[in-house]
Design a protein around this motif. Structure first.
Motif, mmCIF file in Angstrom:
data_model
loop_
_atom_site.group_PDB
_atom_site.id
_atom_site.type_symbol
_atom_site.label_atom_id
_atom_site.label_comp_id
_atom_site.label_asym_id
_atom_site.label_seq_id
_atom_site.Cartn_x
_atom_site.Cartn_y
_atom_site.Cartn_z
ATOM 1 N N ASP A 135 0.859 -1.238 -0.103
ATOM 2 C CA ASP A 135 -0.038 0.047 0.050
ATOM 3 C C ASP A 135 1.012 1.289 -0.229
ATOM 4 O O ASP A 135 0.684 2.300 -0.769
ATOM 5 C CB ASP A 135 -0.939 -0.012 1.175
ATOM 6 C CG ASP A 135 -2.023 -0.951 1.083
ATOM 7 O OD1 ASP A 135 -2.333 -1.341 -0.154
ATOM 8 O OD2 ASP A 135 -2.298 -1.536 2.136
ATOM 9 N N ARG A 138 2.302 1.579 -3.438
ATOM 10 C CA ARG A 138 1.300 2.179 -4.056
ATOM 11 C C ARG A 138 1.156 3.789 -4.051
ATOM 12 O O ARG A 138 0.852 4.402 -5.097
ATOM 13 C CB ARG A 138 -0.004 1.351 -4.165
ATOM 14 C CG ARG A 138 -0.844 1.668 -5.360
ATOM 15 C CD ARG A 138 -1.978 0.825 -5.146
ATOM 16 N NE ARG A 138 -2.027 -0.556 -5.020
ATOM 17 C CZ ARG A 138 -2.067 -1.353 -3.881
ATOM 18 N NH1 ARG A 138 -2.290 -0.726 -2.587
ATOM 19 N NH2 ARG A 138 -1.630 -2.507 -3.867
ATOM 20 N N GLN A 141 4.035 5.798 -5.507
ATOM 21 C CA GLN A 141 4.032 5.589 -7.142
ATOM 22 C C GLN A 141 2.769 6.781 -7.517
ATOM 23 O O GLN A 141 3.038 7.490 -8.294
ATOM 24 C CB GLN A 141 3.737 4.336 -7.448
ATOM 25 C CG GLN A 141 4.841 3.303 -7.375
ATOM 26 C CD GLN A 141 4.380 1.788 -7.902
ATOM 27 O OE1 GLN A 141 3.503 1.583 -8.137
ATOM 28 N NE2 GLN A 141 5.328 1.376 -7.915
ATOM 29 N N GLU A 142 1.682 6.743 -6.726
ATOM 30 C CA GLU A 142 0.620 7.735 -7.541
ATOM 31 C C GLU A 142 0.929 8.963 -6.845
ATOM 32 O O GLU A 142 0.923 9.990 -7.763
ATOM 33 C CB GLU A 142 -0.574 7.285 -6.387
ATOM 34 C CG GLU A 142 -1.351 6.069 -7.071
ATOM 35 C CD GLU A 142 -2.682 5.770 -5.954
ATOM 36 O OE1 GLU A 142 -2.771 6.437 -5.222
ATOM 37 O OE2 GLU A 142 -3.142 4.595 -6.373
#
Length: 213
Positions: A135, A138, A141-142
């Motif tokens: 998580d 992620r 990365q976002e």
């Protein structure tokens, strides 16, 4: 000093000896037996050829019984070679099985070591830890993607719509302020009266000029 060096060399020798397993010794012994059987086969084959030639000479000399005895002995040699072939086949099969078993043992040891490593890794990272790391990765990365979009100036269609909506809000909120200020007053346009004065002055100047002449 010499004793010390001697002890070290003995230890190295002992370590080398411990690397030889019982299976290695068994394979070595079987290969040695195989080599001896092959040498014996070769010896018997050469002896059989000599006996055949000798039997032929006996037949030429009319010594039939002697030739027969040699051929019988030659036949016995052939049966020995056949038995040796079977023994060699068994030895080769056993050597192959032992060597293959050693390879299987090494593979099993490798699998066991791999399983132990996996268990240690599983103990280090639980399911919850892995999910949390995924998580966080992620989200990172976002966030990085948002930064890249801002730096590159790229906006989505939704972003463009939000910009236009905000622009409309700003325009609507600024219209009342413009109406309160009102339109600035313009200077008055000259009426008819200034024009008549100008005409009278012009006629007076014309009359004065005529009298002067």
């Amino acid at each position: 000093m010499g004793n010390l060096f001697g002890k070290k060399s003995d230890n190295k020798h002992e370590k080398k000896e411990t690397r030889v397993t019982d299976q290695d010794k068994a394979v070595l012994e079987l290969k040695q037996q195989r080599d001896k059987l092959k040498q014996l086969q070769k010896k018997i084959t050469l002896q059989m050829e000599k006996e055949r030639e000798k039997a032929r000479e006996f037949l030429k000399e009319g010594k039939k019984e002697k030739a027969k005895r040699l051929l019988r002995h030659k036949k016995f040699g052939e049966t020995q070679i056949e038995k040796m072939d079977g023994q060699l086949e068994n030895i080769d099969r056993m050597v192959h099985d032992l060597e293959f078993a050693q390879i299987e043992a090494q593979v099993l040891k490798g699998l066991q070591a791999g399983n132990e490593s996996l268990k240690q890794l599983h103990q280090m990272f639980s399911i919850e830890t892995v999910e949390r790391i995924m998580d966080e990765t992620r989200e990172a990365q976002e966030y990085q993607q948002e930064i890249d979009d801002l730096l590159s100036g790229g906006l989505t269609q939704e972003d463009e719509e939000d910009v236009l909506s905000e622009l409309d809000d700003i325009i609507k909120s600024s219209l009342p302020a413009v109406e309160d200020e009102g339109v600035p007053e313009l200077p008055d346009v000259p009426g008819q009266e200034p024009s008549e004065k100008t005409r009278a002055k012009k006629e007076k100047r014309t009359q004065e000029a005529m009298l002067a002449s």
